[in-house]
Structures are given as structure tokens and as C-alpha cells.
Motif scaffolding. Sequence first.
Motif, mmCIF file in Angstrom:
data_model
loop_
_atom_site.group_PDB
_atom_site.id
_atom_site.type_symbol
_atom_site.label_atom_id
_atom_site.label_comp_id
_atom_site.label_asym_id
_atom_site.label_seq_id
_atom_site.Cartn_x
_atom_site.Cartn_y
_atom_site.Cartn_z
ATOM 1 N N MET A 58 0.902 3.715 1.955
ATOM 2 C CA MET A 58 1.340 4.061 3.300
ATOM 3 C C MET A 58 2.547 3.233 3.730
ATOM 4 O O MET A 58 3.501 3.748 4.324
ATOM 5 C CB MET A 58 0.171 3.868 4.279
ATOM 6 C CG MET A 58 0.414 4.423 5.680
ATOM 7 S SD MET A 58 1.412 3.359 6.748
ATOM 8 C CE MET A 58 0.376 1.894 6.825
ATOM 9 N N SER A 99 -4.034 5.346 6.742
ATOM 10 C CA SER A 99 -3.445 5.154 5.414
ATOM 11 C C SER A 99 -2.821 6.427 4.873
ATOM 12 O O SER A 99 -2.440 6.485 3.706
ATOM 13 C CB SER A 99 -4.525 4.677 4.433
ATOM 14 O OG SER A 99 -5.578 5.628 4.338
ATOM 15 N N GLY A 109 0.848 -1.176 0.000
ATOM 16 C CA GLY A 109 0.000 0.000 0.000
ATOM 17 C C GLY A 109 0.890 1.233 0.000
ATOM 18 O O GLY A 109 2.067 1.178 0.372
ATOM 19 N N GLU A 157 -1.945 -0.993 8.023
ATOM 20 C CA GLU A 157 -2.760 0.112 8.535
ATOM 21 C C GLU A 157 -3.307 -0.179 9.925
ATOM 22 O O GLU A 157 -3.576 0.743 10.701
ATOM 23 C CB GLU A 157 -3.887 0.423 7.559
ATOM 24 C CG GLU A 157 -3.385 1.087 6.280
ATOM 25 C CD GLU A 157 -4.432 1.178 5.185
ATOM 26 O OE1 GLU A 157 -5.639 1.009 5.496
ATOM 27 O OE2 GLU A 157 -4.048 1.392 4.016
ATOM 28 N N SER A 182 -2.025 -3.756 2.688
ATOM 29 C CA SER A 182 -2.627 -2.550 3.261
ATOM 30 C C SER A 182 -3.293 -2.735 4.612
ATOM 31 O O SER A 182 -3.012 -1.989 5.558
ATOM 32 C CB SER A 182 -3.649 -1.968 2.279
ATOM 33 O OG SER A 182 -3.023 -1.575 1.079
ATOM 34 N N ASP A 183 -4.204 -3.695 4.740
ATOM 35 C CA ASP A 183 -5.009 -3.782 5.959
ATOM 36 C C ASP A 183 -4.179 -4.031 7.211
ATOM 37 O O ASP A 183 -4.378 -3.369 8.237
ATOM 38 C CB ASP A 183 -6.074 -4.880 5.812
ATOM 39 C CG ASP A 183 -7.109 -4.542 4.766
ATOM 40 O OD1 ASP A 183 -7.704 -3.461 4.862
ATOM 41 O OD2 ASP A 183 -7.314 -5.348 3.847
#
Length: 295
Positions: free
Chosen positions: A29, A189, A27, A183, A179-180
Amino acid sequence: MARTSSTTRLAVLSASALLLPGVAAWGAMGHEAIAYVASNFVATGTKTYFQDLLGDTSADYLASVASWADSYRYTSAGAFSAPFHYIDAQDNPPSSCSVDLDRDCGDDGCVVTALANYTTIILDSGKTKAARAMAAKMVIHFTGDIGQPLHCENLETGGNGIDVSYDGEDTNLHAIWDSDIPESISGGSTLASAKSWATSLTTAIKSGTYKSQAASWVEDVSVSSKSDIEAMAVEWATESNAYVCSTVLVGGVSAVEDKELDGAYTTKAQPVVSLQIAKQGYRLAKYLDAIVAAA
């Protein structure tokens, strides 16, 4: 195990991108966090060199381009670079995990050879500044990609083909590792989330959890030759791939497929994700230092 062609994999990843806007390797982030960790450790001369090369004198000079390669691969001009984001380990998780460059790097290239090739471009004074800047963006990004375990695995297209749920939403195993789960650690994010997380990881490297490990992370950093870079990158990929057996798919595909993974699974995965983000950020810093020393 059937070999996933670059064309097939690109099609799957493109479809995933349409279904999950903003999802990329780690991701955005996660890539930004890696870049901020690196920013906290590069030598002063390295900072000056890359701020000039990238045309950005702000503190975000690495983070601001950390996800550029993900956007580029979905353009017509950048489609060729899609295979450069991963290496398809033809192993057998969770029974065995391994990476072999000859076996696993496709004819169109992989993250290992891409790191070597783009590093060579940065170091080539005969190349235009624009070409060297683009190469720098690639190196910054691929150093992050290689730390994501499912970017070093072929099974089910690096987990893209394994359907799971996260917080009640349908997704896939690759996406939650991108991502999940990151985060869930950083708390968001945004660029601010990435910077805050990087600050915590930087402290852990300097004086906390990772202090005793950090030196070993960069023992093999070298830009002396393409073969040295590839050997280094294979070591990094092998470390990441090992987590496919020990954490990502420790119970096999059946243990995660069609399951809700925002509970115990995420709790077990979080330390691995934090370690890999910290490790690749620190490695990126020392790798960029080595590039500038060679240049």
C-alpha cells in the motif's frame, strides 16, 4: 558495529516474509501511494513513455508495478536483488546517524547503486524493451524504499531484529514502519486506500502543508551520470536515516523493544511517514520526467 552480510540479511528478511505475509518495504500500500503521488505530478510525455514501456495504459500504470521488485527478490531468479532494497548505515543511533556510500554499501550493491544502475538500463536504447521495463519497475520501487528510514539503517537488520507489539500482535520494528503505521494513516491496505491517501498528499504538495517544501525535495534530481544519481540517492538516504535518530529509535532500542507501539509512538511517527511517502512520490515524478528528458 558488526556488518550484516547480504546473505544473512536475505535470510532474516525471507523468514520475516514467511511470518508476515504481504509485508514488504513500506508494504504494498505504501509503495502504491508513492506511485499514485508520482502519477499525479509527471509530465504528459512521461506518462505516455512509461505507459508504453510498462504495457499499461490505465491510470494505475505506476502503482500496479510498484511492489513488483519485492515479489521478484523472493524468487530464485531475483534473489540477487535482495541487497538492492536498502543501504546498511554503520552508524550509532540514537547518538549519531549518517550514511556513507563507501562504508555502507555492501559488495553486492545497495539501493543507491541499484538506482543508478537500473536508470542507466532504462536510458540504454540498445537494451530490449523487456529489460528496460524491468529496470523501470526497479527504479519505481527503489525510489520508495530509500524513503523508509529503516531501509537506510544496519542496526538489528534494519529493525527486523527488534521485537515489538502492535495492536496486541507480535511483530518487529521494521514491519510496523513498513505497514502498520502507514495503514494507520491511510485507513487500510488496499489499492483504494493507497489512491485516497495519495490524493490527500497530492493536495498537501500542491496547496497545503508541503507546498513550501516541495521544490527543495527535487533540487538535486539528475540523471546526467551514474555518479550524479548516486550522489542524489545518498542525499535521499541520509534524510531518511536521520529519522532513525530523531523518531524511529529516539530513545534507543530499549525504549521500543518488547513494547506496544500502536499508541504514542505511532502518533509521533505518522507525520514522518506521511512526509516520506509524499516526498518520494514527488521525487519519483520528477525523476521519471528527467529520465524521459534524457531519453
